[in-house]
Design an enzyme around this catalytic site. Structure first.
Site, mmCIF file in Angstrom:
data_model
loop_
_atom_site.group_PDB
_atom_site.id
_atom_site.type_symbol
_atom_site.label_atom_id
_atom_site.label_comp_id
_atom_site.label_asym_id
_atom_site.label_seq_id
_atom_site.Cartn_x
_atom_site.Cartn_y
_atom_site.Cartn_z
ATOM 1 N N HIS A 11 -10.114 1.740 -0.192
ATOM 2 C CA HIS A 11 -8.661 1.569 -0.198
ATOM 3 C C HIS A 11 -8.263 1.019 -1.564
ATOM 4 C CE1 HIS A 11 -4.637 1.053 0.709
ATOM 5 N NE2 HIS A 11 -4.684 0.369 1.839
ATOM 6 N N CYS B 261 0.795 -1.235 0.000
ATOM 7 C CA CYS B 261 0.000 0.000 0.000
ATOM 8 C C CYS B 261 0.825 1.280 0.000
ATOM 9 C CB CYS B 261 -0.953 -0.006 1.186
ATOM 10 S SG CYS B 261 -1.895 -1.530 1.228
ATOM 11 N N HIS C 212 -2.925 8.072 5.757
ATOM 12 C CA HIS C 212 -3.262 6.818 5.086
ATOM 13 C C HIS C 212 -4.662 6.396 5.534
ATOM 14 C CE1 HIS C 212 -2.374 3.183 2.937
ATOM 15 N NE2 HIS C 212 -2.470 2.413 3.997
#
Lengths: 84, 195, 362
Positions: free
Chosen positions: C290, C127, C256
């Site tokens: 996400h 990620c 994030h």
């Protein structure tokens, strides 16, 4: 019950890839998530897979697992209690 | 600038600094397990790793045979890793689980990212430094040299580079450490080392 | 050190097919996440941010769709230049077609559609891939290897990834609520973000200056976030040091914030440890879900929109403090002069990355 516990130990070693251990290394009342076995959060989730695959038992919330996965004793008791 | 140490391994041999150190018998089910036993290292996490991470870890043990990695501070080394097929073997496991075994396994899924192996190395070495995983068509020395140049321009003391592949066809690892000496890169030396 | 400018390339998400469409949607605080029936391993109805118009070959279709806006922004003199590099940031690429080669389609599309000259580099580092790719792009320009570097962050929603996150009990049964007390996990999303980094200012109304960036590993666990936020703290501190700017010049942090219990908790600790917890902050996962390898690029684009239009976007899904350390999460859209942005990312493998951008005045 003791047969179940021995089977469980073998399954734990297999499922969690604890190739460095043998069934004799895991005591019935030993905390599975203590320092000795070095199990972590992914292992806790693998216990859920183990119970479902081998015993058809479902745990839908990982937080329920905390007490159940404490030791081989508690795991065996949970399986005994919930089998059909 | 010089190549400090390199280690190559595959199903048949362990080569450190271009010298054959151990021939793998292939008698065991998994050659990586045989090599792990050869090192007589006790690191239980090894057994949980996927093939990529296992090979990278075994490569590091090879490097440690001749090089003391503890001389580096915990952020002085950049890790530059690459391969062609990403986490193919772990992808296959996870894919088979849900398509054939009616099962989903968290430990199988976690390894479906190739950079888990650099994470494993960071944990083992206690290195907090920069690292990155790339997908390339083939092992490309010039690519590593560029990345090393970038790392050295930021003052990194060394680069730990790796090419690690685990597919149905073969399993291969090349891992090497290059130390920063005055930010200069002697490309010829690197080319000739890998000839 | 050579100046590096960053500007918009393209943005395709469930909220829109261009940077402008996404901006319009963000201003109204709509979420791209919707319940998709029977999307789970056992038939669960997971909320997902999927692009409705794509029905098959999600990855290559999405990539192709994103090139339309890219081509309208930059002409062939840039796209086909020998001094232009493409860096792709993706975790699983065309995983829908596994076990076929999942990465080769990237080069096929870029060579045939754009006629690019240099072999693209693919960053696949979970990620944090997007932020790492932008940092790498700037490095290439500073070392004068290339004049322009185009970073493409892309990932799609797939059965493969849904089943994986489901096995980790990481999916939320409602739209992700990053940093909120009632958060239950992530909502997966898909999209493409493209940015162009260059030593020149390229045909666009808006540029930010890329100041610096860095990454750091937790060296702690392969999937669980560090309890102390060590890697993120180290990356933020290193980025600040390399940028040579004071903390109080940062007007906004694009965090994030995945919406999982442990990740958001870790970030709160890291922002407290770096004394950045009073700076206005959001997570965009409530809008886009996400998007994994695309997230860092998409969220950097939105950070640039925040600077261009001086808007702090609401951290969608947040209403009550749900982390040990209190953060200054943006509760409704606000107009505010924004000149300096910190973008962070954290991911599996213990990776953390960050970068700082500053508005470039026309």
């Amino acid at each position: 019950m003791s047969e179940l516990k021995e089977t469980l130990k073998a399954q734990i070693i297999e499922q969690l890839n604890l190739e460095n251990l043998t069934v004799a290394d895991i005591k019935d009342d030993q905390p599975l998530f203590g320092d000795e076995l070095g199990l972590d959060s992914i292992d806790a989730l693998e216990f859920i897979v183990l119970l479902e695959q081998n015993y058809g038992l479902k745990i839908s919330n990982p937080s329920e697992g905390k007490d159940i996965f404490h030791s081989v004793n508690t795991l065996a008791a949970f399986i005994e209690k919930n089998k059909n | 600038m010089s190549i400090v140490t390199s280690c190559k391994l595959n199903a048949s041999s362990l080569i450190i600094n271009n010298q054959l150190i151990h021939t793998i018998s292939g008698d065991t089910i998994d050659w990586k397990r045989e090599l792990y036993n050869f090192y007589s290292k006790d690191y239980p996490k090894f057994h949980k790793m996927d093939p990529l991470a296992k090979m990278a870890f075994l490569g590091i043990l090879g490097i440690e045979k001749t090089t003391d990695l503890s001389v580096y501070d915990d952020n002085e080394v950049s890790m530059i890793f690459a391969n062609k097929t990403s986490s193919y073997k772990s992808d296959s496991n996870h894919f088979e689980n849900y398509t054939k075994k009616n099962l989903i396994s968290p430990s199988d899924f976690v390894y479906t990212l190739p950079n888990i192996l650099t994470g494993e190395l960071a944990i083992y070495l206690k290195w907090y430094g920069e690292n990155c995983f790339y997908i390339l068509e083939k092992f490309d020395l010039d690519f590593y040299i560029e990345q090393i140049e970038i790392a050295f321009s930021k003052g990194k003391k060394a680069c730990l580079c790796g090419w690690v592949e685990s597919s149905d066809k073969s399993e291969d690892l090349i891992i090497f450490i290059i130390e920063n000496q005055n930010n200069k890169i002697n490309k010829e030396e690197i080319y000739s080392y890998f000839k | 050190m050579k100046d590096v400018f960053i500007t918009y390339g393209s943005l395709v998400t469930p909220l829109g097919s261009s940077v402008q469409e996404n901006l319009d949607a963000l201003k109204t605080n709509v979420s791209g996440v919707k319940v998709v029936s029977n999307s789970g391993f056992k038939g669960e109805n997971w909320p997902l941010a999927k692009i409705d118009t794509i029905t098959e070959n999600r990855f290559s279709t999405l990539l192709l769709n994103s090139l339309i806006e890219l081509k309208s922004n930059f002409d062939n003199a840039i796209l086909q230049s020998e001094k232009t590099l493409f860096i792709i940031s993706t975790t699983k690429a065309d995983i829908e077609n596994f076990p076929e080669d999942t990465f080769s389609v990237i080069n096929e599309v870029l060579y045939s559609e754009l006629g690019i000259k240099n072999k693209p580099i693919i960053v696949s580092n979970a990620c944090i891939s997007g932020v790492l790719a932008i940092n790498l792009a700037a490095d290439y320009i500073r070392l004068e290897k290339f004049i322009d570097v185009i970073v493409v962050g892309i990932d799609v929603v797939s059965e493969f990834v849904i089943n994986g996150f489901q096995s980790l009990f990481a999916l939320s049964d409602e739209i992700a609520r990053p940093f909120d007390k009632t958060r239950k996990g992530i909502s997966l999303g898909e999209g493409v973000g493209i940015v162009l980094l260059s030593s020149n200012k390229r045909n666009s109304n808006f540029h930010a200056k890329y100041i610096n960036g860095s990454s750091s590993n937790d060296a702690n666990h392969i999937s669980g976030p560090s309890r102390t936020g060590e890697g993120l703290v180290r990356s933020i501190n290193e980025t600040l040091k390399r940028s040579n700017i004071e903390k109080n010049t940062i007007n906004f942090i694009s965090a994030h914030g995945t919406g999982t219990l442990y990740n958001d908790e870790m970030e709160s600790i890291a922002f407290q440890r770096t004394e950045l917890n009073t700076i206005p902050m959001n997570s965009l996962k409530g809008y886009f879900g996400h998007t994994l390898g695309a997230a860092g690029v998409i969220e950097t684009i939105v950070s640039m929109l925040s600077m261009e239009h001086n808007i702090l976007f609401q951290s969608l899904g947040f209403s009550e403090v749900g982390t040990t350390e209190k953060l200054n999460l943006i509760e409704k859209n606000e107009f505010h002069e924004i000149n300096c942005v910190l973008k962070t990312a954290s991911g599996f493998g213990g990776g953390n990355a960050s970068l700082i951008l500053v508005k470039e005045v026309k």
